[in-house]
Design a protein around this motif. Structure first.
Motif, short mmCIF file in Angstrom:
data_model
loop_
_atom_site.label_atom_id
_atom_site.label_comp_id
_atom_site.label_asym_id
_atom_site.label_seq_id
_atom_site.Cartn_x
_atom_site.Cartn_y
_atom_site.Cartn_z
N VAL A 186 -6.57 5.29 2.95
CA VAL A 186 -7.85 4.89 2.37
C VAL A 186 -8.30 3.55 2.95
O VAL A 186 -9.49 3.32 3.19
CB VAL A 186 -7.75 4.82 0.83
CG1 VAL A 186 -8.99 4.16 0.23
CG2 VAL A 186 -7.56 6.22 0.25
N THR A 187 -7.34 2.66 3.24
CA THR A 187 -7.68 1.36 3.82
C THR A 187 -8.30 1.53 5.20
O THR A 187 -9.27 0.81 5.55
CB THR A 187 -6.42 0.47 3.91
OG1 THR A 187 -5.91 0.25 2.60
CG2 THR A 187 -6.75 -0.87 4.54
N ASP A 188 -7.78 2.45 6.00
CA ASP A 188 -8.40 2.70 7.31
C ASP A 188 -9.85 3.16 7.15
O ASP A 188 -10.74 2.73 7.88
CB ASP A 188 -7.60 3.77 8.07
CG ASP A 188 -6.29 3.21 8.63
OD1 ASP A 188 -6.19 1.98 8.76
OD2 ASP A 188 -5.38 4.02 8.92
N LEU B 274 0.82 -1.20 0.00
CA LEU B 274 0.00 0.00 0.00
C LEU B 274 0.86 1.25 0.00
O LEU B 274 1.89 1.31 0.69
CB LEU B 274 -0.91 0.03 1.23
CG LEU B 274 -1.97 -1.08 1.36
CD1 LEU B 274 -2.74 -0.90 2.67
CD2 LEU B 274 -2.92 -1.06 0.19
N THR B 275 0.49 2.25 -0.78
CA THR B 275 1.11 3.57 -0.68
C THR B 275 0.63 4.23 0.60
O THR B 275 -0.26 3.72 1.30
CB THR B 275 0.72 4.43 -1.88
OG1 THR B 275 -0.70 4.67 -1.82
CG2 THR B 275 1.06 3.74 -3.21
N ASP B 276 1.25 5.38 0.93
CA ASP B 276 0.77 6.10 2.12
C ASP B 276 -0.70 6.46 1.98
O ASP B 276 -1.48 6.32 2.94
CB ASP B 276 1.61 7.38 2.31
CG ASP B 276 3.04 7.07 2.74
OD1 ASP B 276 3.29 5.92 3.19
OD2 ASP B 276 3.90 7.96 2.62
N ARG C 57 -13.69 1.07 8.11
CA ARG C 57 -14.85 1.59 8.82
C ARG C 57 -16.13 1.49 7.98
O ARG C 57 -17.20 1.19 8.50
CB ARG C 57 -14.59 3.05 9.22
CG ARG C 57 -13.73 3.20 10.46
CD ARG C 57 -13.49 4.65 10.79
NE ARG C 57 -12.25 5.13 10.18
CZ ARG C 57 -11.87 6.41 10.15
NH1 ARG C 57 -12.67 7.33 10.68
NH2 ARG C 57 -10.74 6.76 9.61
N ILE C 58 -15.97 1.72 6.67
CA ILE C 58 -17.14 1.62 5.79
C ILE C 58 -17.64 0.19 5.73
O ILE C 58 -18.84 -0.08 5.82
CB ILE C 58 -16.80 2.14 4.38
CG1 ILE C 58 -16.54 3.65 4.42
CG2 ILE C 58 -17.92 1.82 3.38
CD1 ILE C 58 -16.01 4.21 3.12
N VAL C 59 -16.71 -0.76 5.58
CA VAL C 59 -17.10 -2.18 5.49
C VAL C 59 -17.72 -2.64 6.81
O VAL C 59 -18.71 -3.38 6.82
CB VAL C 59 -15.88 -3.05 5.11
CG1 VAL C 59 -16.22 -4.53 5.24
CG2 VAL C 59 -15.45 -2.74 3.68
#
Length: 309
Positions: A84-86, A77-79, A90-92
């Motif tokens: 975006v993963t964090d 993952l890029t920074d 939360r969305i998932v």
């Protein structure tokens, strides 16, 4: 803002559906973060690696930032991708909570079924359908309210029933319907009545001028007969159930007009005699009904399918 491909990024205008990646894409990004490779994430998601790569690239274009650095050693993952993963997590998690809540609503809906049916259908057809439904849905509690076709419509429109069945000539206002069966009204009388020995069919005017034992106004049976005789039927006795009309006819109180479905046993045992009639339209459709625009779902949908099986 320019995106990783040099194009224009999202403007912030328009629907969220066009600016936020779908759940499948976010779940894929979480899988990449979890397993450390695009190929492994693709296998976990049950898709091909080219499909996974295409979905990640599409998400990067949509967001306007690079999310994943790809190399022969794997995917990192890029920074921006980590951030975006964090957010995606939360969305998932919120979507999973939404799904659990929606399932609870479905379970509550599916735990009961409220049926309203006109008398003939309630007495002679619904018991078999409900037994078949119980085999499919043993945990669904069914309540049945039997009344005339007018009452059935009222209960549906007041949200006091999930599915209804009526026998009249027309569909009550505010309801959609489908024909589930066909029925015919017949004139019956006790064996000792003079009509039981006649060889010539009854004409419409003779039927209209004779006192008959009938269902009450508002019932499907009465609607059909009134339409056939132009409202000229003469009922000295009006009763609110098919069983009561039948019992009165068997006792010799007079001729009655009843559904063919309701008198099979009495005709077979000669407790009642069918009297032929000519020139009178006594056929009718039996319909399932529900509020306009609200197609039956859950147990109501399953019961509807059983009536047409």
């Amino acid at each position: 803002m320019s995106n990783a491909d040099g194009g224009a990024g999202p403007s912030g205008a328009g629907s969220l559906a066009h600016r936020v990646p779908d759940l499948g894409a976010l779940e894929l990004l979480l899988a990449v973060a979890r397993v450390g490779s695009l190929g492994g994430a693709a296998r976990e998601m049950g898709i091909t690696q080219p499909a996974a790569s295409s979905r990640i690239r599409s998400m990067e274009r949509q967001l306007g930032v690079a999310l994943v650095d790809r190399s022969p050693r794997g995917s990192r993952l890029t920074d921006a991708g980590a951030l975006v993963t964090d957010w995606a997590r939360r969305i998932v998690e919120a979507a999973e909570a939404f799904d659990v809540g929606a399932q609870a609503l479905r379970d509550r809906r599916d735990s009961r079924l409220r049926v309203a049916a006109s008398m003939t259908i309630a007495e002679y057809l619904l018991p078999g359908w409900l037994l078949a439904l119980r085999a499919q849905r043993p945990d669904t509690a069914v309540s049945l309210h039997a009344g005339n076709s007018t009452v059935v419509a009222q209960r549906l429109l007041a949200d006091e029933a999930d599915l209804g069945f009526v026998e009249g000539l027309s569909v009550p206002t505010g309801l959609d319907s489908v024909v589930i069966a066909h029925d015919r009204l017949i004139v019956v009388t006790a064996p000792g009545h003079a009509w039981a020995r006649r060889r010539r069919a009854l004409a419409a005017d003779e039927l209209a001028s004779t006192p008959l034992i009938l269902r009450e106004k508002g019932s499907g049976t009465r609607q059909v007969l009134d339409a056939a005789l132009g409202g000229l039927a003469r009922p000295p006795i009006e009763l609110s159930s098919t069983t009561a009309v039948k019992a009165a006819a068997v006792s010799g109180a007079g001729p009655a007009v009843l559904s063919e479905l309701a008198v099979g046993e009495e005709l077979g045992m000669r407790r009642l005699v069918s009297v032929p009639v000519e020139g009178v339209a006594l056929a009718r459709d039996l319909r399932a009904v529900w509020p306009t625009g609200h197609r039956p779902t859950g147990p109501a949908r399953d019961l509807l399918s059983l009536t047409r099986g």
